[in-house]
Design a protein around this motif. Structure first.
Motif, mmCIF file in Angstrom:
data_model
loop_
_atom_site.group_PDB
_atom_site.id
_atom_site.type_symbol
_atom_site.label_atom_id
_atom_site.label_comp_id
_atom_site.label_asym_id
_atom_site.label_seq_id
_atom_site.Cartn_x
_atom_site.Cartn_y
_atom_site.Cartn_z
ATOM 1 N N SER A 135 0.937 -1.167 -0.303
ATOM 2 C CA SER A 135 0.361 -0.180 0.225
ATOM 3 C C SER A 135 0.721 1.105 -0.067
ATOM 4 O O SER A 135 0.519 2.142 -0.059
ATOM 5 C CB SER A 135 -1.185 -0.229 1.554
ATOM 6 O OG SER A 135 -1.738 1.168 1.619
ATOM 7 N N GLU A 136 1.712 1.070 0.839
ATOM 8 C CA GLU A 136 2.684 2.538 0.988
ATOM 9 C C GLU A 136 3.708 2.905 -0.163
ATOM 10 O O GLU A 136 3.394 3.361 -0.839
ATOM 11 C CB GLU A 136 3.737 1.949 1.832
ATOM 12 C CG GLU A 136 3.005 2.327 3.581
ATOM 13 C CD GLU A 136 2.912 3.982 3.706
ATOM 14 O OE1 GLU A 136 2.926 4.492 3.368
ATOM 15 O OE2 GLU A 136 1.563 3.537 3.871
ATOM 16 N N ILE A 137 4.309 1.167 -0.823
ATOM 17 C CA ILE A 137 4.191 1.001 -2.463
ATOM 18 C C ILE A 137 3.807 2.157 -3.780
ATOM 19 O O ILE A 137 4.198 2.834 -4.129
ATOM 20 C CB ILE A 137 4.973 -0.289 -2.959
ATOM 21 C CG1 ILE A 137 6.192 -0.881 -2.110
ATOM 22 C CG2 ILE A 137 5.626 0.463 -4.166
ATOM 23 C CD1 ILE A 137 6.504 -1.492 -2.202
ATOM 24 N N GLU A 138 2.747 1.479 -3.590
ATOM 25 C CA GLU A 138 1.451 2.414 -4.629
ATOM 26 C C GLU A 138 1.244 3.504 -4.089
ATOM 27 O O GLU A 138 1.451 4.667 -5.193
ATOM 28 C CB GLU A 138 0.390 1.484 -4.177
ATOM 29 C CG GLU A 138 0.313 0.157 -5.043
ATOM 30 C CD GLU A 138 -0.752 -0.631 -4.451
ATOM 31 O OE1 GLU A 138 -1.665 -0.309 -3.620
ATOM 32 O OE2 GLU A 138 -1.302 -1.963 -4.713
ATOM 33 N N LYS A 139 1.053 4.500 -2.863
ATOM 34 C CA LYS A 139 1.415 5.503 -2.362
ATOM 35 C C LYS A 139 2.102 6.410 -2.857
ATOM 36 O O LYS A 139 2.233 7.262 -3.739
ATOM 37 C CB LYS A 139 0.938 6.042 -1.124
ATOM 38 C CG LYS A 139 0.110 5.540 -0.510
ATOM 39 C CD LYS A 139 -0.128 5.680 1.251
ATOM 40 C CE LYS A 139 -1.656 4.908 2.056
ATOM 41 N NZ LYS A 139 -1.533 5.633 3.128
ATOM 42 N N LEU A 140 3.614 5.544 -3.208
ATOM 43 C CA LEU A 140 4.937 6.270 -3.326
ATOM 44 C C LEU A 140 4.575 6.554 -5.038
ATOM 45 O O LEU A 140 5.313 7.618 -5.613
ATOM 46 C CB LEU A 140 6.116 5.724 -3.236
ATOM 47 C CG LEU A 140 6.491 5.641 -1.192
ATOM 48 C CD1 LEU A 140 7.764 4.494 -1.341
ATOM 49 C CD2 LEU A 140 6.903 7.407 -1.254
ATOM 50 N N HIS A 143 2.573 9.534 -6.531
ATOM 51 C CA HIS A 143 4.225 10.594 -5.933
ATOM 52 C C HIS A 143 4.895 10.771 -6.904
ATOM 53 O O HIS A 143 5.420 11.998 -7.383
ATOM 54 C CB HIS A 143 3.960 10.996 -3.950
ATOM 55 C CG HIS A 143 5.170 12.244 -3.977
ATOM 56 N ND1 HIS A 143 6.069 12.704 -4.163
ATOM 57 C CD2 HIS A 143 4.087 13.239 -3.816
ATOM 58 C CE1 HIS A 143 5.821 13.664 -4.202
ATOM 59 N NE2 HIS A 143 4.807 14.160 -3.381
ATOM 60 N N TYR A 144 5.721 9.826 -6.962
ATOM 61 C CA TYR A 144 7.335 9.726 -7.583
ATOM 62 C C TYR A 144 7.054 9.017 -8.800
ATOM 63 O O TYR A 144 8.558 9.085 -9.374
ATOM 64 C CB TYR A 144 8.168 8.789 -6.372
ATOM 65 C CG TYR A 144 8.354 10.223 -5.269
ATOM 66 C CD1 TYR A 144 9.413 11.016 -5.462
ATOM 67 C CD2 TYR A 144 7.922 9.759 -3.851
ATOM 68 C CE1 TYR A 144 8.965 11.939 -4.220
ATOM 69 C CE2 TYR A 144 8.019 10.151 -2.854
ATOM 70 C CZ TYR A 144 8.971 11.733 -2.964
ATOM 71 O OH TYR A 144 9.149 12.615 -2.058
ATOM 72 N N LYS A 145 6.427 8.503 -9.597
ATOM 73 C CA LYS A 145 6.633 7.785 -10.777
ATOM 74 C C LYS A 145 6.340 8.527 -11.598
ATOM 75 O O LYS A 145 6.334 9.413 -12.083
ATOM 76 C CB LYS A 145 4.949 7.537 -11.418
ATOM 77 C CG LYS A 145 4.949 6.527 -12.361
ATOM 78 C CD LYS A 145 3.563 6.003 -12.624
ATOM 79 C CE LYS A 145 3.623 4.786 -13.396
ATOM 80 N NZ LYS A 145 2.135 4.222 -13.660
ATOM 81 N N ARG A 146 7.705 7.934 -12.598
ATOM 82 C CA ARG A 146 8.741 8.316 -13.778
ATOM 83 C C ARG A 146 7.997 9.169 -14.834
ATOM 84 O O ARG A 146 6.642 8.037 -15.155
ATOM 85 C CB ARG A 146 9.777 7.459 -14.004
ATOM 86 C CG ARG A 146 10.860 6.790 -13.277
ATOM 87 C CD ARG A 146 12.015 6.167 -13.731
ATOM 88 N NE ARG A 146 12.700 5.619 -13.266
ATOM 89 C CZ ARG A 146 12.933 4.127 -13.390
ATOM 90 N NH1 ARG A 146 13.305 4.141 -14.753
ATOM 91 N NH2 ARG A 146 14.118 4.014 -12.574
ATOM 92 N N ASP A 147 8.234 10.006 -15.317
ATOM 93 C CA ASP A 147 7.369 10.390 -16.748
ATOM 94 C C ASP A 147 8.145 9.443 -17.849
ATOM 95 O O ASP A 147 8.778 8.731 -18.312
ATOM 96 C CB ASP A 147 8.510 11.627 -16.840
ATOM 97 C CG ASP A 147 7.919 12.704 -16.040
ATOM 98 O OD1 ASP A 147 7.027 12.554 -15.592
ATOM 99 O OD2 ASP A 147 8.602 13.667 -16.171
#
Length: 148
Positions: A135-140, A143-147
């Motif tokens: 769940s925390e990884i999905e939140k990250l 927020h920080y997904k690469r273009d």
């Protein structure tokens, strides 16, 4: 002709060697005792263990697995992908451990060492911890997904 190792290979050999030495000493074994338990019978077997512990000698996958079994740990710990020497379930036989080690090596080659470390940590969690971590990884990711 001897191939010169790059800095990453040198660091990996030193890490594996230092972990082997740490566990040998924790068990109160001499280098000779470890060599004997590993099945080394040559007169220079203590020297061989010494070179491995210093990181001067690389070891292949089957030898890594054998060291892990003799020392009561996992290949994952010896490779530095886990900080607890007993992080792996020892019920696996050497064939399964060999397959898992190969899988981790393949993942590391494709995605990098950090991904492999994250995967090893994730596997150590119980179901509740794994659910929370994902769940925390999905939140990250949001927020920080690469273009792309």
């Amino acid at each position: 002709m001897k191939i010169k190792k790059d800095n990453d290979a040198v660091a990996a050999d030193k890490l594996v060697g230092s972990r082997i030495k740490e566990l040998r000493m924790k068990k109160g074994w001499s280098q000779e005792e470890l060599a004997k338990r590993m099945g080394y019978t040559a007169a220079n077997s203590r020297s061989t263990i010494s070179k491995i512990e210093r990181g001067d000698n690389s070891i292949d996958q089957s030898t890594l697995i054998k060291f892990s079994k003799v020392l009561g740990t996992s290949p994952v710990y010896l490779l530095g992908m886990c900080e607890m020497y007993d992080c792996w379930d020892h019920k696996y036989n050497s064939e399964a451990i060999g397959f898992q080690t190969k899988c981790l090596t393949d993942i590391s080659n494709v995605f990098g060492e950090d991904v492999t470390k994250a995967l090893v940590c994730l596997v150590q969690l119980n179901d509740e911890g794994r659910t929370l971590a994902l769940s925390e990884i999905e939140k990250l990711l949001e927020h920080y997904k690469r273009d792309e």
